[in-house]
Motif scaffolding. Structure first.
Motif, short mmCIF file in Angstrom:
data_model
loop_
_atom_site.label_atom_id
_atom_site.label_comp_id
_atom_site.label_asym_id
_atom_site.label_seq_id
_atom_site.Cartn_x
_atom_site.Cartn_y
_atom_site.Cartn_z
N ALA A 1 -46.33 3.60 21.20
CA ALA A 1 -45.70 3.34 22.50
C ALA A 1 -44.98 4.59 23.01
O ALA A 1 -44.35 5.32 22.25
N LEU A 2 -45.13 4.81 24.32
CA LEU A 2 -44.55 6.00 24.94
C LEU A 2 -43.69 5.54 26.11
O LEU A 2 -44.08 4.63 26.84
N GLU B 1 -37.30 14.67 33.70
CA GLU B 1 -37.50 13.49 32.86
C GLU B 1 -38.25 13.88 31.59
O GLU B 1 -38.91 14.91 31.53
N LYS B 2 -38.13 13.04 30.58
CA LYS B 2 -38.77 13.33 29.29
C LYS B 2 -39.63 12.17 28.88
O LYS B 2 -39.25 11.01 29.05
N ASN B 3 -40.78 12.48 28.29
CA ASN B 3 -41.58 11.49 27.59
C ASN B 3 -41.08 11.43 26.16
O ASN B 3 -40.93 12.47 25.51
N LEU B 4 -40.86 10.22 25.66
CA LEU B 4 -40.33 10.09 24.30
C LEU B 4 -41.08 9.01 23.55
O LEU B 4 -41.66 8.09 24.16
N THR B 5 -41.04 9.10 22.22
CA THR B 5 -41.53 8.03 21.35
C THR B 5 -40.41 7.67 20.40
O THR B 5 -39.35 8.29 20.43
N ILE C 1 -34.19 8.32 18.18
CA ILE C 1 -34.44 8.35 16.73
C ILE C 1 -35.94 8.47 16.54
O ILE C 1 -36.71 7.60 16.93
N THR C 2 -36.33 9.60 15.97
CA THR C 2 -37.75 9.90 15.86
C THR C 2 -37.97 10.66 14.55
O THR C 2 -37.12 10.62 13.66
N THR C 3 -39.10 11.35 14.43
CA THR C 3 -39.32 12.17 13.24
C THR C 3 -39.42 13.63 13.66
O THR C 3 -39.73 13.93 14.82
N ILE C 4 -39.17 14.51 12.73
CA ILE C 4 -39.25 15.95 13.03
C ILE C 4 -40.66 16.30 13.48
O ILE C 4 -40.85 17.02 14.46
N VAL D 1 -41.87 14.65 24.08
CA VAL D 1 -43.16 14.83 23.41
C VAL D 1 -44.14 15.50 24.38
O VAL D 1 -44.10 15.27 25.59
N VAL D 2 -44.98 16.37 23.84
CA VAL D 2 -46.00 17.04 24.65
C VAL D 2 -47.36 16.79 24.00
O VAL D 2 -47.44 16.45 22.82
N THR D 3 -48.40 16.98 24.78
CA THR D 3 -49.73 16.65 24.26
C THR D 3 -50.67 17.86 24.20
O THR D 3 -51.85 17.70 23.91
N ASP D 4 -50.15 19.07 24.47
CA ASP D 4 -51.00 20.27 24.41
C ASP D 4 -51.69 20.31 23.05
O ASP D 4 -51.02 20.47 22.02
#
Ligand SMILES: [Zn+2]
Ligand SMILES: [Zn+2]
Length: 383
Positions: free
Chosen positions: A95-96, A108-112, A129-132, A190-193
Motif C-alpha cells: 500500500a502506498l 508532498e511525499k509518497n510513503l509506505t 515507521i518503515t524500514t531502512i 519513496v521513489v521508483t527510479d
C-alpha cells in the motif's frame, strides 16, 4: 591487559542494534499543524485511539488538524473524529499513500509503512515507521541526483545506509530515529527510479566500517577539484579513512574549477577582523590561476587565515583556491565544490561510467575501510 578489558566492556555496552525498523519524523522542517493524507495504491486502516478503526479505500483522503493536545480528522466520505493519536497502516502489502502539509513549501511525499500523527506543542508530530531498505532509494536520490550509472548509486547507497545506521539514535530523546530534513538526511519519500532501487537492492544491508567494525563517518561532497581534503584539516577531527587522495576522475565536470571576485573593501574588513593590517598580506597572493594543491591555511605576521573559514565567510564553492588582487577586487580561482572530504560525487560517477564497481569506488575514496553486513557492524561509542 587493561585495554583488552576496556574493549570487552565497550563491546558489551554497545549491543548490536536491530536495524529492521526505523521511525522518521516527516515534515520536520516546516512542522505543520495540519496534514492531508491520501491513499494512492491499496487500502489503509486509520486507527483512531478513541473510536477504533476506519477502513480507507484507495483514493480516500483524510484531513488532519492539531486541536490543542489532540488531533481532529475528517475523511472525504464524511467520517470525523477526535483523538489523542492517529495511526495509518497498510491494509494490504505494497500500500502506498501520500502526505502533504497545506501551506508549506515542502513537496508532498509518497510513503509506505505506517504513519502516526500526534499533537505536539505548536505542531503535529508525524512519524513514518518503515524500514531502512524501503526508504533508502529516496535518500540516495536526494543525495546523488536523478541521473547516474548503477555503481555510482551502489556506492551512494552504502554511504547513505552507513550514515543512517551510524546515526540511528540521533533523535532518541525525541522518540524517533531520524528526521527528514538536512539535520539528519533529506528524505523525499519513496521513489521508483529503477536504477536507484536496484542499486539499493544489490547492496542491501551493506555498510562501511573501519578495521574495528565501527561504522565510519561517511562524508561526501560534490566535486573535490582533483584532490580530496583530509577531515582533520576541515573539521579538526581526523579519521584514517578520511585522508586526502589525488582524484583524477572529476576534472571532466564543470564544477571542477570556479572563479569568484569580491570587493577589496570586504576582504580588507576580513583581514582587520583577523588583526591583520591590509597591505601587509602580499605574501599570501599567488598567480591568478587555480591553486595547484589544497592549502589549509596561510600565515600573515604569525596569524593564520584558514581556507575553510574564508570559504564559509564569503560563500565560496570550496576551500581549494588561490587568490590575488585585481584592481578594487580580490579574485579567487578555485577547484571543486563542497567541503572536499570523503567521496567525490563527480569522480564516483565517472569511475562508475568507466565500469568500476561500487566497492572499488568506495575503496578509492575511503582507503582502508571494509564493506560488511550491518549485523556485524557497530556504532561508535558516544561520549
Ligand atoms: Zn534530525
Ligand atoms: Zn574529485
Amino acid at each position: 591487559m587493561r585495554r583488552i578489558t576496556l574493549a570487552v566492556i565497550l563491546f558489551i555496552l554497545l549491543p548490536l542494534v536491530s536495524y529492521s525498523q526505523i521511525s522518521i519524523r516527516i515534515f520536520a522542517r516546516s512542522k505543520p499543524s495540519s496534514l492531508i493524507f491520501s491513499t494512492v495504491k491499496g487500502a489503509c486502516i486509520l486507527t483512531d485511539g478513541a473510536a477504533g478503526e476506519v477502513r480507507l479505500s484507495q483514493g480516500e483522503t483524510v484531513a488532519v488538524t492539531r486541536y490543542g493536545d489532540r488531533v481532529i480528522y475528517s475523511t472525504l466520505s464524511g467520517i470525523r473524529g477526535v483523538s489523542d493519536s492517529l495511526a495509518f497502516s497498510p491494509a494490504v502489502s505494497g500500500a502506498l499513500f501520500t502526505v502533504r502539509a497545506p501551506g508549506s513549501s515542502e513537496p508532498e511525499k509518497n510513503l509506505t509503512g505506517t504513519l502516526t500523527v500526534t499533537s505536539f506543542p505548536g505542531s503535529l508530530r508525524i512519524l513514518n515507521i518503515t524500514t531502512i531498505e524501503e526508504c533508502l532509494p529516496g535518500v540516495v536520490r536526494a543525495e546523488a541526483g536523478k541521473y547516474g550509472p548503477s555503481h555510482y548509486y551502489g556506492a551512494q547507497a552504502v554511504v547513505a545506509r552507513t550514515y543512517i545506521c551510524r546515526n540511528i539514535d540521533r533523535h532518541n530523546l525525541d522518540g524517533y530515529n531520524l528526521c527528514d530534513d538536512i539535520h539528519c538526511q533529506v528524505y523525499p519519500g519513496v521513489v521508483t527510479d529503477s536504477v536507484i532501487v536496484n542499486a539499493c537492492l544489490s547492496t542491501a544491508g551493506l555498510v562501511l566500517t573501519d578495521r574495528d567494525s565501527i561504522m565510519i563517518e561517511a562524508a561526501f561532497h560534490g566535486n573535490c577539484g582533483g584532490e580530496t581534503a583530509s577531515s582533520a584539516d576541515v573539521w579538526l577531527a581526523g579519521y584514517p579513512y578520511l585522508v586526502s587522495v589525488q582524484d583524477p576522475w572529476c576534472s571532466y565536470s564543470a564544477s571542477s574549477t570556479w572563479k569568484r571576485s569580491i570587493p577589496r573593501s570586504e576582504w580588507n574588513n576580513y583581514l582587520r577582523s583577523k588583526g591583520i593590517f591590509p597591505g601587509t598580506e602580499g605574501a599570501i597572493y599567488s598567480a591568478n590561476t587555480p591553486a595547484p594543491g589544497r592549502i589549509t591555511n596561510r600565515t600573515v605576521q604569525g596569524k593564520k587565515l584558514w581556507s575553510e573559514e574564508i570559504r564559509l565567510r564569503f560563500g565560496l564553492r570550496s576551500a581549494y583556491f588561490s587568490l590575488s588582487p585585481a584592481g578594487d577586487s580580490i579574485v579567487f580561482n578555485g577547484r571543486g565544490y563542497g567541503h572536499g572530504v570523503g567521496l567525490c560525487q563527480d569522480g564516483a560517477k565517472h569511475m562508475a561510467e568507466k565500469k568500476m564497481s561500487y566497492n572499488k569506488i568506495i575503496g578509492f575514496y575511503y582507503p582502508g575501510t571494509i564493506i560488511i553486513d550491518v549485523k556485524y557492524a557497530r556504532r561508535p561509542a558516544r561520549p
